[in-house]
Design a protein around this motif. Structure first.
Motif, mmCIF file in Angstrom:
data_model
loop_
_atom_site.group_PDB
_atom_site.id
_atom_site.type_symbol
_atom_site.label_atom_id
_atom_site.label_comp_id
_atom_site.label_asym_id
_atom_site.label_seq_id
_atom_site.Cartn_x
_atom_site.Cartn_y
_atom_site.Cartn_z
ATOM 1 N N PRO A 169 22.133 -3.006 81.796
ATOM 2 C CA PRO A 169 23.539 -2.859 81.429
ATOM 3 C C PRO A 169 24.226 -1.803 82.277
ATOM 4 O O PRO A 169 23.605 -0.849 82.735
ATOM 5 N N SER A 170 25.518 -1.995 82.493
ATOM 6 C CA SER A 170 26.280 -1.061 83.325
ATOM 7 C C SER A 170 26.504 0.255 82.593
ATOM 8 O O SER A 170 26.360 0.334 81.374
ATOM 9 N N SER A 171 26.892 1.253 83.342
ATOM 10 C CA SER A 171 27.186 2.555 82.741
ATOM 11 C C SER A 171 28.591 2.583 82.153
ATOM 12 O O SER A 171 28.961 3.530 81.473
ATOM 13 N N THR A 172 29.381 1.524 82.425
ATOM 14 C CA THR A 172 30.740 1.428 81.889
ATOM 15 C C THR A 172 30.962 0.076 81.228
ATOM 16 O O THR A 172 31.810 -0.698 81.659
ATOM 17 N N PRO A 173 30.193 -0.246 80.178
ATOM 18 C CA PRO A 173 30.377 -1.530 79.511
ATOM 19 C C PRO A 173 31.721 -1.591 78.803
ATOM 20 O O PRO A 173 32.322 -0.563 78.505
ATOM 21 N N ILE A 174 32.188 -2.798 78.569
ATOM 22 C CA ILE A 174 33.406 -2.989 77.782
ATOM 23 C C ILE A 174 32.994 -3.695 76.494
ATOM 24 O O ILE A 174 31.846 -4.108 76.337
ATOM 25 N N TYR A 177 27.643 -5.870 80.924
ATOM 26 C CA TYR A 177 27.376 -5.890 82.367
ATOM 27 C C TYR A 177 28.631 -5.691 83.209
ATOM 28 O O TYR A 177 28.627 -5.903 84.407
ATOM 29 N N PHE A 178 29.722 -5.264 82.573
ATOM 30 C CA PHE A 178 30.994 -5.089 83.270
ATOM 31 C C PHE A 178 30.862 -4.114 84.433
ATOM 32 O O PHE A 178 30.304 -3.029 84.321
ATOM 33 N N LYS A 179 31.376 -4.530 85.578
ATOM 34 C CA LYS A 179 31.449 -3.682 86.773
ATOM 35 C C LYS A 179 32.808 -3.956 87.390
ATOM 36 O O LYS A 179 33.094 -5.092 87.794
ATOM 37 N N GLU A 180 33.647 -2.931 87.469
ATOM 38 C CA GLU A 180 35.011 -3.123 87.957
ATOM 39 C C GLU A 180 35.024 -3.555 89.418
ATOM 40 O O GLU A 180 34.260 -3.054 90.241
ATOM 41 N N LYS A 181 35.910 -4.526 89.721
ATOM 42 C CA LYS A 181 36.076 -4.996 91.098
ATOM 43 C C LYS A 181 36.707 -3.889 91.926
ATOM 44 O O LYS A 181 37.580 -3.170 91.452
ATOM 45 N N CYS A 182 36.273 -3.775 93.157
ATOM 46 C CA CYS A 182 36.893 -2.833 94.089
ATOM 47 C C CYS A 182 38.070 -3.536 94.736
ATOM 48 O O CYS A 182 37.965 -4.688 95.130
ATOM 49 N N HIS A 183 39.164 -2.844 94.845
ATOM 50 C CA HIS A 183 40.349 -3.418 95.482
ATOM 51 C C HIS A 183 40.486 -2.847 96.877
ATOM 52 O O HIS A 183 40.426 -1.644 97.066
ATOM 53 N N LYS A 184 40.643 -3.725 97.845
ATOM 54 C CA LYS A 184 40.867 -3.271 99.218
ATOM 55 C C LYS A 184 42.325 -2.869 99.352
ATOM 56 O O LYS A 184 43.215 -3.581 98.911
ATOM 57 N N LYS A 185 42.533 -1.708 99.939
ATOM 58 C CA LYS A 185 43.897 -1.240 100.153
ATOM 59 C C LYS A 185 44.428 -1.811 101.447
ATOM 60 O O LYS A 185 43.760 -1.766 102.483
ATOM 61 N N SER A 186 45.618 -2.379 101.396
ATOM 62 C CA SER A 186 46.218 -2.925 102.616
ATOM 63 C C SER A 186 46.969 -1.810 103.334
ATOM 64 O O SER A 186 47.509 -0.908 102.735
ATOM 65 N N ARG A 187 46.974 -1.905 104.641
ATOM 66 C CA ARG A 187 47.610 -0.857 105.450
ATOM 67 C C ARG A 187 48.974 -1.248 105.863
ATOM 68 O O ARG A 187 49.405 -2.262 106.041
#
Length: 44
Positions: free
Chosen positions: A24-29, A34-44
């Motif tokens: 299990p994740s360290s930040t379950p909801i 198993y929740f794992k937050e999506k990483c967002h790519k920053k646009s330039r």
């Protein structure tokens, strides 16, 4: 199939793509240990 409406790494097209139970994740909801937050790519 498991529906997934969260901003989760394992979510694709509204469904959970996790194939097998893992540690299990360290930040379950509330509904997903198993929740794992999506990483967002920053646009330039």
């Amino acid at each position: 199939m498991i529906n997934c409406s969260e901003n989760c790494f394992h979510e694709e097209d509204g469904l959970c793509t996790l194939k097998e139970a893992t540690k299990p994740s360290s930040t379950p909801i509330k509904d997903c240990p198993y929740f794992k937050e999506k990483c967002h790519k920053k646009s330039r």
